[in-house]
Design a protein around this motif. Structure first.
Motif, short mmCIF file in Angstrom:
data_model
loop_
_atom_site.label_atom_id
_atom_site.label_comp_id
_atom_site.label_asym_id
_atom_site.label_seq_id
_atom_site.Cartn_x
_atom_site.Cartn_y
_atom_site.Cartn_z
N VAL A 212 0.84 -1.20 0.00
CA VAL A 212 0.00 0.00 0.00
C VAL A 212 0.88 1.25 0.00
O VAL A 212 0.55 2.28 -0.59
CB VAL A 212 -0.93 -0.01 1.23
CG1 VAL A 212 -1.58 1.34 1.44
CG2 VAL A 212 -1.99 -1.09 1.07
N PHE A 213 2.04 1.15 0.65
CA PHE A 213 2.97 2.28 0.73
C PHE A 213 4.10 2.17 -0.29
O PHE A 213 4.52 3.17 -0.88
CB PHE A 213 3.55 2.37 2.14
CG PHE A 213 2.50 2.52 3.21
CD1 PHE A 213 1.82 3.72 3.36
CD2 PHE A 213 2.16 1.45 4.04
CE1 PHE A 213 0.84 3.86 4.34
CE2 PHE A 213 1.19 1.59 5.02
CZ PHE A 213 0.52 2.79 5.17
N TYR A 214 4.57 0.95 -0.55
CA TYR A 214 5.68 0.78 -1.49
C TYR A 214 5.29 1.21 -2.92
O TYR A 214 6.16 1.59 -3.70
CB TYR A 214 6.13 -0.68 -1.51
CG TYR A 214 7.00 -1.08 -0.34
CD1 TYR A 214 7.88 -0.17 0.26
CD2 TYR A 214 6.95 -2.38 0.17
CE1 TYR A 214 8.67 -0.56 1.33
CE2 TYR A 214 7.74 -2.76 1.24
CZ TYR A 214 8.61 -1.84 1.82
OH TYR A 214 9.40 -2.22 2.88
N VAL A 215 4.00 1.13 -3.25
CA VAL A 215 3.57 1.50 -4.60
C VAL A 215 3.87 2.97 -4.90
O VAL A 215 4.00 3.38 -6.06
CB VAL A 215 2.06 1.21 -4.78
CG1 VAL A 215 1.20 2.20 -4.00
CG2 VAL A 215 1.68 1.24 -6.27
N ASN A 216 4.04 3.79 -3.85
CA ASN A 216 4.35 5.20 -4.04
C ASN A 216 5.78 5.44 -4.51
O ASN A 216 6.08 6.51 -5.06
CB ASN A 216 4.13 5.98 -2.75
CG ASN A 216 2.67 6.04 -2.36
OD1 ASN A 216 1.81 6.22 -3.21
ND2 ASN A 216 2.39 5.89 -1.08
N LEU A 217 6.66 4.49 -4.27
CA LEU A 217 8.07 4.71 -4.60
C LEU A 217 8.30 4.88 -6.10
O LEU A 217 8.94 5.85 -6.52
CB LEU A 217 8.93 3.58 -4.03
CG LEU A 217 8.84 3.37 -2.50
CD1 LEU A 217 9.81 2.28 -2.06
CD2 LEU A 217 9.14 4.67 -1.76
N PRO A 218 7.80 3.98 -6.95
CA PRO A 218 7.99 4.23 -8.39
C PRO A 218 7.23 5.45 -8.89
O PRO A 218 7.73 6.18 -9.76
CB PRO A 218 7.47 2.94 -9.04
CG PRO A 218 6.60 2.30 -8.02
CD PRO A 218 7.19 2.67 -6.71
N ILE A 219 6.03 5.71 -8.33
CA ILE A 219 5.27 6.90 -8.75
C ILE A 219 6.04 8.16 -8.37
O ILE A 219 6.16 9.10 -9.16
CB ILE A 219 3.87 6.91 -8.12
CG1 ILE A 219 3.08 5.68 -8.55
CG2 ILE A 219 3.11 8.18 -8.51
CD1 ILE A 219 1.72 5.56 -7.87
N GLY A 220 6.58 8.18 -7.15
CA GLY A 220 7.37 9.31 -6.71
C GLY A 220 8.62 9.49 -7.56
O GLY A 220 9.01 10.62 -7.88
#
Length: 579
Positions: A212-220
């Motif tokens: 749920v949180f790791y998915v933000n890493l590539p988007i960021g």
């Protein structure tokens, strides 16, 4: 009213050589900045602005960035039970959301001031980096405290993202046209808000809540690379770092942050851990409101050379009404986002994943609502009819939501969501231009950060107020549940945490019916009171005065010309390069 645009010696908004009839403006009680804006209403005054490849790349990049912030507003609403079970947070579970919202709210005004002092580009990139870091901390959390700390870091970044996106669009587009381009960004934001519960439930159910949180890493990462390459905006300030730092309204920001944190801390435990009349609730709440009063007095005192919220922003009747309605709109928005999943999981008995995608009508309908409002605002330049229609639809939608029970069909609840989403979508994209209209272009960052703070502040109350209504109603009618163990788990604020099909289905069928009826009854009260809030906003729109929206763009932070060629922007517009 006197012209606030001239208080600090800046020229009012409008093109070079424009004249403003100050006497007539003063006679009508309209600030000079408004009168100047009226001049640019003439079609021959309209000015084209750059909308090439780089412009559109930045707009799409800003949309991708807002996806980060929007997902994290709601993604834990359905993933929460899995996190709670793994990290054993128990009563501290509330801090997963509240740490995020507190930091998102408290630091918003500071970021607005930093954008003026250090330029937009590097502040924006730093904010996205902070958010991405927070996501990594949350995903790798091994204790509840580590997760809450990560959510606090995420909150700082999220508030900054929402704010700086609005500031950058204000720098790139004339006021009259901003709605069109914010509609593109807000469409992505709205999708993220609506699918957040679905993503949270699906990921947690089929994989691990950490993604749920790791998915933000590539988007960021995509956001940082895109904006680093293309976000080159004009900025030049040769003053030494020490002098720049002295421009920050440190005292004002500290008072505001302390007051905000005190209020939100009080709301975190009010009605659940501590009673509303307990000193644990009242002391921080009263200290928080005292802090906000001290902040207002300090900002008006003239002590700070550059106040974080200049009092001239509040010199117009429309500005005050728009800020109140921004607060109310944020309240009812989060009212729905946090309590619709309760209906789907505890009354309709949907799984977390199904509850998540059952919110899709809200996301789909919000996009045309925002588009209708943006096109109308750009074409006619009138925000009052849009606000009136939007808040009226929101009020109707909340009334319809109050009718939901265990027998409500899918088409019915889908239509209910569509109505309220259309209303919120029409309003959310047009409140900021209405607040920006009476103030000069030089105050756009301050106006945007003030508006952003009010909106974020409303989000907390949009969770706290319905939670109080919900818990009180549950306690009032708890005797309707015959099972003593169920009553013990649902009472004293436990009903919100227990709102899941898994919890309900562990009891015999007759008790399940009683629990579902209990939840439906409490949600009936929740949505009816939400409709009253939206109805107040509808009535307040009648007090608004139409302020002409400027068609010209006059800013010192616009897109740099000929990036990489060392060319200077048009000197006639007073724009310097350097960011």
């Amino acid at each position: 009213m006197a012209s606030d645009a001239l208080v600090d010696g800046r020229k009012p908004a409008g093109g070079p050589g424009e004249t403003v009839d100050k006497s007539s403006s003063a006679a009508e009680g309209v600030p000079a900045a408004t009168a100047a804006a009226a001049d640019v209403e003439k079609p021959e005054e309209e000015e084209e602005f750059e909308r090439g490849f780089r412009f559109w790349t930045i707009i799409i990049g800003l949309g991708i960035t807002t996806l980060l912030a929007s997902l994290e507003h709601t993604v834990v609403t359905t993933a929460g039970p899995y996190i709670l079970q793994d990290l054993e947070l128990r009563e501290n579970f509330i801090w997963i959301s509240n740490a995020f919202f507190i930091c998102s709210t408290a630091f918003t005004p500071l970021f607005g001031q930093l954008c003026n002092i250090f330029g937009r580009r590097w502040v924006f990139l730093a904010i996205v980096s902070i958010f991405t870091l927070g996501s990594g901390i949350c995903g790798g959390a091994t204790t509840g405290g580590m997760l809450i700390a990560g959510r606090a870091v995420q909150g700082v970044g999220s508030g900054g993202i929402v704010l700086t996106v609005n500031i950058l669009v204000s720098d790139l587009c004339p006021l009259r046209k901003r709605g069109q381009y914010m509609a593109v960004i807000l469409a992505i934001f709205g999708i993220g808000m609506a699918i957040g519960p679905f993503v949270g439930g699906a990921v947690a159910e089929h994989s691990t809540w950490r993604w749920v949180f790791y998915v933000n890493l590539p988007i960021g990462g995509v956001s940082l690379v895109t904006m680093f390459l293309f976000l080159h905006v004009s900025y030049h300030d040769d003053r030494p770092l020490g002098e720049k730092l002295r421009r920050i309204d440190l005292v004002g920001n500290l008072i505001l942050i302390a007051g905000t944190v005190a209020i939100l801390y009080s709301l975190t435990y009010a009605g659940t851990i501590y009673a509303w009349d307990s000193w644990h609730t009242l002391v921080p709440l009263l200290l928080g409101f005292l802090g906000l009063g001290l902040f207002a007095a300090f900002e008006a005192s003239g002590i700070a050379p550059e106040p974080v919220m200049p009092v001239r922003l509040f010199a117009n009747r429309t500005s005050i009404v728009v800020l109140i309605n921004t607060f109310l709109n944020s309240v009812v928005y989060f009212w729905c986002l946090y309590f619709l999943p309760v209906y789907f999981q505890s009354v309709a008995l949907y799984s977390p994943e199904r509850a998540g995608y059952s919110l899709l009508p809200q996301a789909v309908a919000g996009i045309p609502g925002a588009m209708i409002a943006a096109i109308s605002l750009s074409r006619w330049g009138k925000f009052k009819p849009i606000h009136l229609s939007g808040f009226a639809l929101t009020t109707l939608g909340l009334c319809l939501l109050s009718l939901q029970d265990a027998d409500t069909s899918i088409p019915e609840w889908a239509v209910f969501q569509i109505v309220i989403a259309l209303g919120i979508g029409m309003v959310i994209d047009t409140l900021l231009p209405a607040f920006q209209a009476p103030v000069s272009e030089a105050d756009q960052a301050a106006a945007t950060s003030t508006w952003g703070f009010i909106r974020a502040f409303g989000a907390i109350w949009g969770v706290a107020i319905p939670a109080v209504v919900f818990n009180n109603r549950i306690d009032e009618i708890l005797d309707s549940v015959s099972d003593p163990r169920a009553r013990g788990l649902l009472g004293g604020g436990g009903a919100f945490q227990q709102a899941s099909a898994t919890f309900v289905e562990q009891f015999p069928p007759n008790v399940q019916t009683e629990i579902r009826s209990l939840y439906a009854n409490a949600l009936h009260r929740v949505f009816w009171i939400g409709a009253i809030f939206a109805g107040v906003a509808t009535a307040l729109v009648l007090i608004e005065r139409e302020v002409p929206l400027r068609k010209q763009l006059e800013t010192e932070y616009g897109l740099k010309k000929d990036v990489g060629k060392g060319a200077q922007p048009d000197a006639e517009k007073g724009i310097n390069s350097g960011d």
